[in-house]
Scaffold this active site. Sequence first.
Site, PDB file in Angstrom:
ATOM      1  N   ASP A 661      -4.256 -38.361   9.238  1.00 24.52           N
ATOM      2  CA  ASP A 661      -4.357 -38.391  10.697  1.00 24.52           C
ATOM      3  C   ASP A 661      -2.989 -38.140  11.332  1.00 24.52           C
ATOM      4  OD1 ASP A 661      -5.821 -39.034  13.228  1.00 24.52           O
ATOM      5  OD2 ASP A 661      -4.364 -40.662  13.272  1.00 24.52           O
ATOM      6  N   LYS A 665      -1.543 -34.774  13.608  1.00 26.72           N
ATOM      7  CA  LYS A 665      -0.832 -34.888  14.887  1.00 26.72           C
ATOM      8  C   LYS A 665       0.511 -34.163  14.850  1.00 26.72           C
ATOM      9  CE  LYS A 665      -3.046 -39.312  15.991  1.00 26.72           C
ATOM     10  NZ  LYS A 665      -2.881 -40.774  16.134  1.00 26.72           N
TER      11      LYS A 665
END
Length: 803
Positions: A661, A665
């Site tokens: 995750d 980003k």
Amino acid sequence: MKILKFGGKSLANGEGLSKVIQIIAQKFFSNESIVVVVSARANATNELIDLLEKAQKGDNYEKDLESFKEYQQNEIKEDVFAEEFHQLEKLLEGVSLLRDYSPRIKDQIVAVGELLSAKYLTHVLNEKKVKANFVDARQLIKTDAIFGNAQPLDIISKKNSIQFFNNQPEGVNIVTGFIASTVSNETTTLGRNGSNYTASLLANYLDAEEFQNYTHVDGIFTANPELVVNARKIEKLSFNEANELANFGANILHAKTIIPLVEKNIPLRILNTFNPDSYGTLITAEQTDEGIKSLSILNNVSLINLEGRGLLGKTGVDARIFRVMGDNNISVSIISQGSSERGIGIVVESDKASKALIELEKEFENDFYTKDVNGITVNDNIAVISIIGQDLSTFHKPYTALIKNKIVPILFNNTTTGRNISLVIHKGDLKRALNVIHGEIFGVSKKINIAVFGHGLVGGTLINQILNSASAIEKRKNIALNVFAIANSKKVLLNNNGLNNDWKTAIADNGSEYSVEDVVKYARENHLENLIAIDNTASATFVENYSYLIENGFDLVSSNKIANTLSYSFYKALRKTIEKNQKNYLYETNVGAGLPLIDTIKLLHLSGENITKIKGVFSGSLSYLFNTFSNENKNFSDVLQEAVDSGYTEPDPREDLCGNDVARKVLILARELDLQNEFDEIKIDNLIPEHLQTISQDEFFERIEEFNPIYQQIKEGQEPNHVLRYIGELSGDLQKEKGVLEVKLVSVSENSALGQLKGSDSLFEIYTESYGERPIVIQGAGAGASVTARGVFGDILRLAEKN
């Protein structure tokens, strides 16, 4: 004296007719001096034309004729209409035998509608003790012999009218509108809006105090209220403005109606039969403030295109076209010319389009043989919107709004004054185009139609935020947020008027299976403008719909990171689709939830600032985990379990601990700097011991304590006054095609910006050439449904103000 005119809808059986009688009776018993002019009742004129056409074809029209007579009789027991019905029957019988009719015969047949209307109203008023007299306008108004569109002979018509009304009998005179006669007493009609014309002529001849035109609406509006919900009534207009409205298709008025009133400076008031207490719209000689007055439409029109490369530079082509139109009595409302490939487009009434095509083909027959003309075509699927009072200097605003809504005008032109602009558009776009333009130029609340895909924790919170804030936003910003679709992976709930706070129950009980194509089709069929699609899913499959939504007029807002972290080729193709369709794609919450991180980086990059490095704590979940573990004397497993129980992590915390995750980003930020990195090029420090990565979720929680010795050793191995932080970092030469992307666990001084982080906050340090070693720091809540939803909401409002 006042001239009152009542239209066909006002005189229809039922409420309308009752209201007309009440209005006349009230004025009669108040001793007001009035003359009443009437149109044919209800749909009589069209029904008479249908009977005429059936008779011409030899079809059986008897049943329709009986229905017509029964409606017009409307339970009157006396044989009031014997003469008119007998005449109508004889005329239709003759047409049926000959299989043809002339304009003279057509005028005699359609005139029956007004004769029946005036006789009916006179009879009913007398029954109600209101003294009324039937007046046949053929005795008053004399015309030339142009049947179907006769022109009054003013001198004799004025003399007849003055003489008649100077010797008028006691009571209210009910005059037939629309019809007149030649000097040899042949019946003629006055063409479009003929009853209004009759009334304005009488107002002129008799020096009336006011002409009151009773219709089925409260006055003249900024647009047709049946098509534009937010249309506003115009209180006052000048004759010049009213004339412009009439010229550009306002169906309440016609230009010829205005002229007799202007000559005598007689006010015209548009009133509502069904709401007689309304002030209406007053039209006088007094000039009003300049500005856009109204949107008028023409939808019974066709576009004729003449194209030919060989005509480039040739003189006289326009003259030939207009000669053909003039010789065949065909009016041209709009003309537009192209120069690169010689092309001329003209807009004519649809019932004249076939005739125009045939005659133009005859005129340019030789040009076809020489190939100077490539083709002459007719497009019936068009409508015209005229913006009355539009200045070219501000026309870019409504035009841009149309383009953003995927409405591309076929052509447009403006008057020589530069104050009125007409747009030719596809007929299917008419309602949506009217609402888009009206919202843009009249300052009413701009309607933003929203489809929300995904209503889990973030999506559900967002929907409630929108519904709870919509009223305040409309008051403050003139933006009306309308959630017309809510969907999960299986069901969708649709309502073009907007969904409300019981949406959860409604989608469970009434939601239907769907595809994204169904939502697009629904928006198109309901003429919804300013469309925004919200992706609050975490679905890689749903991302495949982005291009389709963009191509069909939707802007996008997404909290789903997947679209921005797929292959670089997909990333660029999506941006190309966005640019081609002039749409927007906002995703501020992809990194940092509601923090203004992506916008800041975009602005810095756009301004030419050289960003040299970005690093920070990208995950609110892992921020909480390591902030707590570093500062408290607790086992790593206990802190991890607390994070799970508090909802900071995914139900399976390995989705956070694996680092993917955070890596996504970092990749999103890299691509904002035009770097071409792929996901598999990111160096990721996976926090999960290898032997715990592939076991079941249940077994993982059973063995969670196996984290403790690993992370306790890392914690104790730090330098004094240091803490652990799991960071993402973008570095290297960021002016090249690719940067260095890393996701890793680091030890930092507790006095540093990263070291002072608390709770589940995120923190980002942006290093630039201008700022040197002192980075721009953005810090705040980086996780949580409410914060993320609020960030998505912010993106929606940004788009709403752009649209």
